[in-house]
Structure formats: C-alpha cells, structure tokens
Design an enzyme around this catalytic site. Structure first.
Site, PDB file in Angstrom:
ATOM      1  N   HIS A 121      67.425 -18.743  63.545  1.00  0.00           N
ATOM      2  CA  HIS A 121      66.000 -19.031  63.453  1.00  0.00           C
ATOM      3  C   HIS A 121      65.813 -20.272  62.588  1.00  0.00           C
ATOM      4  CE1 HIS A 121      66.762 -16.345  59.906  1.00  0.00           C
ATOM      5  NE2 HIS A 121      66.152 -17.353  59.318  1.00  0.00           N
TER       6      HIS A 121
HETATM    7  C1  T46 Z   1      67.224 -17.087  56.206  1.00  0.00           C
HETATM    8  C2  T46 Z   1      68.588 -16.525  56.116  1.00  0.00           C
HETATM    9  C3  T46 Z   1      69.498 -17.351  55.248  1.00  0.00           C
HETATM   10  C4  T46 Z   1      62.200  -8.859  54.486  1.00  0.00           C
HETATM   11  O1  T46 Z   1      61.502  -7.834  54.679  1.00  0.00           O
HETATM   12  N1  T46 Z   1      62.041  -9.622  53.369  1.00  0.00           N
HETATM   13  C5  T46 Z   1      62.783 -10.731  53.143  1.00  0.00           C
HETATM   14  O2  T46 Z   1      62.583 -11.390  52.086  1.00  0.00           O
HETATM   15  C6  T46 Z   1      63.754 -11.130  54.118  1.00  0.00           C
HETATM   16  C7  T46 Z   1      64.596 -12.375  53.909  1.00  0.00           C
HETATM   17  C8  T46 Z   1      63.896 -10.364  55.250  1.00  0.00           C
HETATM   18  N2  T46 Z   1      63.132  -9.247  55.427  1.00  0.00           N
HETATM   19  C9  T46 Z   1      63.360  -8.433  56.626  1.00  0.00           C
HETATM   20  C10 T46 Z   1      63.066  -9.106  57.955  1.00  0.00           C
HETATM   21  C11 T46 Z   1      64.004  -8.395  58.908  1.00  0.00           C
HETATM   22  O3  T46 Z   1      63.401  -7.208  59.365  1.00  0.00           O
HETATM   23  O4  T46 Z   1      64.736  -8.080  56.665  1.00  0.00           O
HETATM   24  C12 T46 Z   1      65.186  -8.027  58.005  1.00  0.00           C
HETATM   25  C13 T46 Z   1      66.402  -8.924  58.197  1.00  0.00           C
HETATM   26  O5  T46 Z   1      65.965 -10.287  58.160  1.00  0.00           O
HETATM   27  P1  T46 Z   1      66.597 -11.423  59.088  1.00  0.00           P
HETATM   28  O6  T46 Z   1      67.008 -10.832  60.389  1.00  0.00           O
HETATM   29  O7  T46 Z   1      65.641 -12.569  59.142  1.00  0.00           O
HETATM   30  O8  T46 Z   1      67.914 -11.806  58.252  1.00  0.00           O
HETATM   31  P2  T46 Z   1      68.864 -13.069  58.414  1.00  0.00           P
HETATM   32  O9  T46 Z   1      70.059 -12.814  57.588  1.00  0.00           O
HETATM   33  O10 T46 Z   1      69.073 -13.407  59.851  1.00  0.00           O
HETATM   34  O11 T46 Z   1      68.029 -14.283  57.765  1.00  0.00           O
HETATM   35  C14 T46 Z   1      67.759 -14.275  56.375  1.00  0.00           C
HETATM   36  C15 T46 Z   1      66.325 -14.737  56.102  1.00  0.00           C
HETATM   37  O12 T46 Z   1      65.419 -13.885  56.820  1.00  0.00           O
HETATM   38  C16 T46 Z   1      66.101 -16.162  56.537  1.00  0.00           C
HETATM   39  O13 T46 Z   1      64.876 -16.641  56.005  1.00  0.00           O
HETATM   40  O14 T46 Z   1      67.045 -18.289  56.175  1.00  0.00           O
HETATM   41  O15 T46 Z   1      68.661 -15.157  55.696  1.00  0.00           O
END
Ligand code: T46
Length: 136
Positions: free
Chosen positions: A49
C-alpha cells in the site's frame, strides 16, 4: 532514492549501544504514533500500500528483512539488518516488506494517528495518483 536511507548515530560504550530519535532533529516530522511489527513470517509479506499523506521512519531493530519502496516511477529494495539504519517512507510511496527473519522486529514512527482513509491499497489507484501529482 537513497535519501530514503538514514544512518542513525549510535552511542556505544562497553555496555552496548543506544540510539535516540528526537522530533524534527534526526526525523523530519513530529511523531504522533509508534507501532511495531513482530512475530513476522518469512513467507508472509506485508505492506502493499501507499499513504496519501502519512510519513514514517521504519527501523528493523532486530533481525532482518527487505523493504521495497516504489514511487510509481522507480523501485528500490533496501536490505535492513541493523538498528542503525532507518528508512524514511514519505507519502505516495508504495511499500512492500518481504523476507523477514524469524527474529525480525520493525519499529515504526509515524507522523499521524492511524487512519484507514489515508491508505491507498490498490496499486492502479496509486499509479493514477502519482500521475495526477506530476501533472499539477
Ligand atoms: C505501513 C507499514 C510499514 C491499526 O489498527 N492501527 C495502526 O496503527 C496500524 C499501523 C494498523 N492497524 C490495523 C489495520 C489492519 O487491520 O492493523 C491491521 C494490520 O495493518 P496493515 O495490514 O496495514 O499492516 P502492514 O504491516 O501491511 O502495514 C503497516 C502499516 O499499516 C503501514 O502504515 O507503512 O506497516
């Protein structure tokens, strides 16, 4: 895109090492949120993303992984294996995190609170937004 790789200064003595990160000193934004990724698995990549406005500093404080940054024109892969290296990930940059070692921990310092509306999770929408910016 090497301006995205920041070398953090460590304070090292016979007891070990310490790194301090201070708002607007060695990080070019105010930190509003800190989170970390752990229990990561080698065959389970993350990211895929971009963000509309969020800026982040990402540090692999344990283990190693590859961090791919793509600005819609070119792509660069950073092998992160030291807590002294930080990736500055600005807005409108597609990121992918792959090849985690079993002990990998990623510490992330973010410029804003969590807001799902700031995410661009469709690669074609991301490319259209990059093109839109470059036409402005
Ligand atoms: C990024 C990379 C480096 C929350 O509820 N609060 C938060 O602060 C974050 C970061 C995520 N979430 C929730 C959203 C999703 O339901 O946690 C779940 C996993 O998030 P995501 O699939 O976006 O995780 P990554 O590892 O793909 O990405 C994360 C960050 O979301 C993103 O901003 O740059 O780490």
């Amino acid at each position: 895109m090497n301006r995205n790789l920041i070398e953090l200064k460590d304070i090292t003595d016979e007891r070990g090492s310490l790194i301090a990160i201070e708002n607007l000193k060695n990080i070019p934004f105010e930190i509003k949120r800190v989170y970390y990724l752990f229990n990561l698995e080698n065959d389970k990549p993350r990211g895929f993303h971009a963000h509309k406005s969020l800026k982040q500093l990402i540090i692999c404080i344990s283990g190693e992984c590859d961090f791919i940054l793509n600005n819609g024109v070119s792509e660069q892969t950073f092998h992160l294996n030291s807590p002294t290296q930080a990736i500055l990930c600005e807005s409108l940059v597609w990121r992918e995190m792959i090849n985690f070692s079993s002990n990998a921990i990623l510490l992330v310092l973010a410029s804003d609170f969590y807001n799902e509306d700031d995410y661009i999770r469709d690669y074609n929408v991301f490319l259209d937004m990059v093109k839109g910016e470059s036409n402005d």
